[in-house]
Design a protein around this motif. Structure first.
Motif, PDB file in Angstrom:
ATOM      1  N   VAL A   3       1.305   5.021   0.731  1.00 57.21           N
ATOM      2  CA  VAL A   3       0.723   6.096   1.534  1.00 57.21           C
ATOM      3  C   VAL A   3       1.548   7.357   1.300  1.00 57.21           C
ATOM      4  N   LEU A   7      -5.058   2.267   7.171  1.00 58.82           N
ATOM      5  CA  LEU A   7      -4.307   3.100   6.237  1.00 58.82           C
ATOM      6  C   LEU A   7      -5.083   3.264   4.934  1.00 58.82           C
ATOM      7  N   GLY A  63      -4.649   4.511   0.878  1.00 59.58           N
ATOM      8  CA  GLY A  63      -3.634   4.720  -0.136  1.00 59.58           C
ATOM      9  C   GLY A  63      -3.807   3.731  -1.268  1.00 59.58           C
ATOM     10  N   SER A 120       2.098  11.424   2.337  1.00 60.48           N
ATOM     11  CA  SER A 120       1.822  12.388   3.395  1.00 60.48           C
ATOM     12  C   SER A 120       2.499  13.710   3.070  1.00 60.48           C
ATOM     13  N   ARG A 157       0.862  -1.180   0.000  1.00 59.00           N
ATOM     14  CA  ARG A 157       0.000   0.000   0.000  1.00 59.00           C
ATOM     15  C   ARG A 157       0.904   1.238   0.000  1.00 59.00           C
TER      16      ARG A 157
END
Length: 581
Positions: free
Chosen positions: A540, A559, A561, A542, A538
């Motif tokens: 992610v 999570l 993503g 930020s 996955r």
């Protein structure tokens, strides 16, 4: 990840093709954008102007210092938080912003680094907007049970961080209380903290020794804020940005009993001994110990409680199978032992610790689908094409499950290319962690007794060993290129839009998540990640550094993503949306 917490680094370098918080300053991984061609009419210098605000309140910050390229140029903000620096060289420049009482450094795992801003300076550079987060503080007072102030009492502050996907505790600072018993820890980041005292003797003339005539002593044991003798029962101190929290401690006197623990059998002369005192949960204790140079006994003063004492003896000798100690000169070998004991109102003068060179857990290594190719020849090597003797492709460590970070990880030793051994560790549960030293080798399944160590901890028994482990190293690693786009972004001067990328595996593995890379939106080349274990991940993204507790299934489950599956020897490309600035 830095499994070698031999003092992480924090953090400690990792030979990965991906920048991580524990191996490199993430902000230094910024990928510089391709600059537009400059024509002869472009000025060589241009002004830089903007505003600095409080990140919490949004209010302008007066008298904040903005500097260019390590204070070569600079200016203070006015009463409205505005600044202007004239004659800044055109091109990519690094700006720093600082003000007393505000944090201008980022805490990444166990170390800090300056927060900088990379700015493309041109004649049309727009207003820049920087913000500073107000620092937090912990204040308090140490009081003795008699009501008197605790003078010159040692204090240790620990902060909870995310290290290698685990919530861990790392030491932040130490202080001595003032003559009135007060103390102050300033300049702190928001977060969760633990505060504890260091042991203190009422009579400064009683350092530990192995003199047979030593008697019990009076003193103040280690105590955590909240009154607990250990971290498990300690009160947590939560700090918001700009908050000042008060944490007072009361110390009660106690009798410190004498303790003497000696190896049950000395291996001979020429050995060095390393002794460590732990509490019953495996956390280190800083009660001072002395060593008898003749018997190598460890001696000290301890209050009532349960303890674990570990001893490691080392010498440059070889060990024969079945022999407890080395018999002839050879490579560096060790003999280890441990003893658990409890003090309840009496001294312990005859504790014996058996030593053995067999106190290690074997780790067997195999390659799939086949061994790696020899490294490319280096004309500067004496043996081109051959790996240097002792090269360790896999670096493996065990991280204690209880209060990780308060004790350095235990690192496995390399025996040969197919075998490692994990030295004796205190009884308990451990997460197994690992990295590889070659980009063409990645970590596959790691099992112990048929159980996947990526999904459950490994357990050490009372002898400091556990079920042998089997490690699969894969030579069919995958590659991934990530491109980040931001809808509506038009290339312009100023601070480029960047983001932090986290590649979290969604399958049980001891390999670390790739984390901390800074990528730039609309960079056509993207960011290439190599040496990845095949499987589902996955992605992610930020807008700011935010390490993920990816060893916690509950955290991973929430999570959000984009998902991507990497095939063996595969190469994939994905496009992710940049977070809103």
């Amino acid at each position: 990840m830095s499994i070698m917490h031999p003092a992480a680094p924090p953090g400690a370098s990792r030979p990965l093709a991906f920048a991580r918080f524990s191996c490199a300053a993430a902000l230094l991984c910024l990928l510089a954008p391709v600059l537009p061609a400059q024509d002869s009419s472009t000025p060589q210098f241009a002004p830089v102007h903007g505003i600095v605000t409080n990140a919490v309140t949004g209010e302008p910050l007066p008298r904040a210092l903005v500097t260019v390229n390590g204070r070569a140029l600079g200016a203070l903000t006015d009463d409205e938080g505005r600044f202007e620096i004239s004659s800044v060289p055109v091109g990519m420049q690094t700006l720093d912003v600082e003000k007393p009482g505000f944090n201008s450094r980022a805490t990444l795992v166990s170390y800090t680094m300056p927060v900088t801003h990379t700015v493309q300076v041109t004649a049309e550079t727009p207003d820049l907007h920087f913000s500073l987060t107000p620092a937090s503080a912990i204040i308090g007072r140490v009081t003795l049970g008699t009501g008197d102030p605790g003078v010159s009492i040692g204090l240790t502050l620990l902060r909870q961080t995310i290290s290698d996907g685990h919530a861990a505790w790392n030491q932040v600072a130490t202080r001595l209380s003032a003559p009135d018993g007060s103390f102050r820890f300033a300049g702190l980041d928001e977060g969760t903290y633990l505060l504890r005292t260091q042991p203190t003797f009422q009579n400064e003339g009683v350092p530990p020794s192995c003199d047979a005539a030593q008697t019990d002593a009076q003193g103040f044991p280690i105590v955590f804020y909240g009154g607990s003798p250990d971290a498990a029962g300690a009160a947590r101190i939560g700090l918001a940005a700009g908050q000042t929290a008060e944490a007072n401690l009361t110390l009660l006197p106690a009798v410190f009993h004498t303790m003497r623990a000696a190896p049950a059998r000395l291996p001979g002369s020429g050995w060095t001994f390393d002794t460590e005192l732990l509490d019953a949960g495996g956390a280190p204790l800083d009660y001072p110990l002395a060593e008898d140079p003749q018997t190598h006994a460890a001696c000290g003063f301890l209050p009532d409680g349960s303890y674990l004492l570990t001893v490691t003896a080392s010498r440059n000798d070889a060990v024969g199978p079945g022999h407890p100690f080395p018999q002839q000169p050879g490579s560096l070998r060790q003999a280890s032992g441990m003893a658990a004991f409890t003090l309840e109102g009496h001294a312990e003068m005859h504790l014996r610790i058996p030593l053995s060179s067999e106190s290690a857990t074997p780790i067997r290594i195999r390659y799939e689908p086949g061994p790696p190719k020899p490294p490319p020849a280096n004309p500067n090597d004496n043996d081109p094409g051959d790996e240097m003797p002792g090269t360790q492709i896999l670096m493996l460590a065990a991280a204690p499950l209880a209060m990780p970070g308060m004790h350095g990880d235990y690192t496995a030793d390399s025996v040969d290319t197919d075998t490692q051994r994990l030295p004796m560790v205190p009884p308990g549960s451990y997460w197994i962690e690992g990295i590889t030293a070659r980009p063409d080798v990645c970590i596959g399944a790691v099992t112990a007794g048929g159980q996947n160590m990526g999904a459950m901890p490994w357990v050490a028994g009372t002898g400091g060993t556990g079920v042998p482990m089997d490690v699969v190293l894969r030579t069919d690693c995958a590659k991934l290129t990530v491109t980040m786009r931001y809808a509506g972004l038009n290339p312009q001067p100023g601070e480029p839009l960047t983001a932090y990328l986290y590649l979290v595996p969604e399958f049980p593995t001891i390999a670390s998540a790739q984390e901390g890379m800074v990528v730039q939106a609309n960079d056509p080349q993207g960011t290439e990640l190599s040496g990845l274990t095949p499987g589902k991940y996955r992605i992610v993204v930020s807008a700011s550094p935010h390490p993920i507790e990816y060893r916690n299934p509950a955290v991973v489950e929430n999570l959000t993503g984009q998902e991507v599956t990497l095939d063996p020897n595969g190469s994939a490309t994905v496009v992710v949306e940049a977070p809103q600035p």
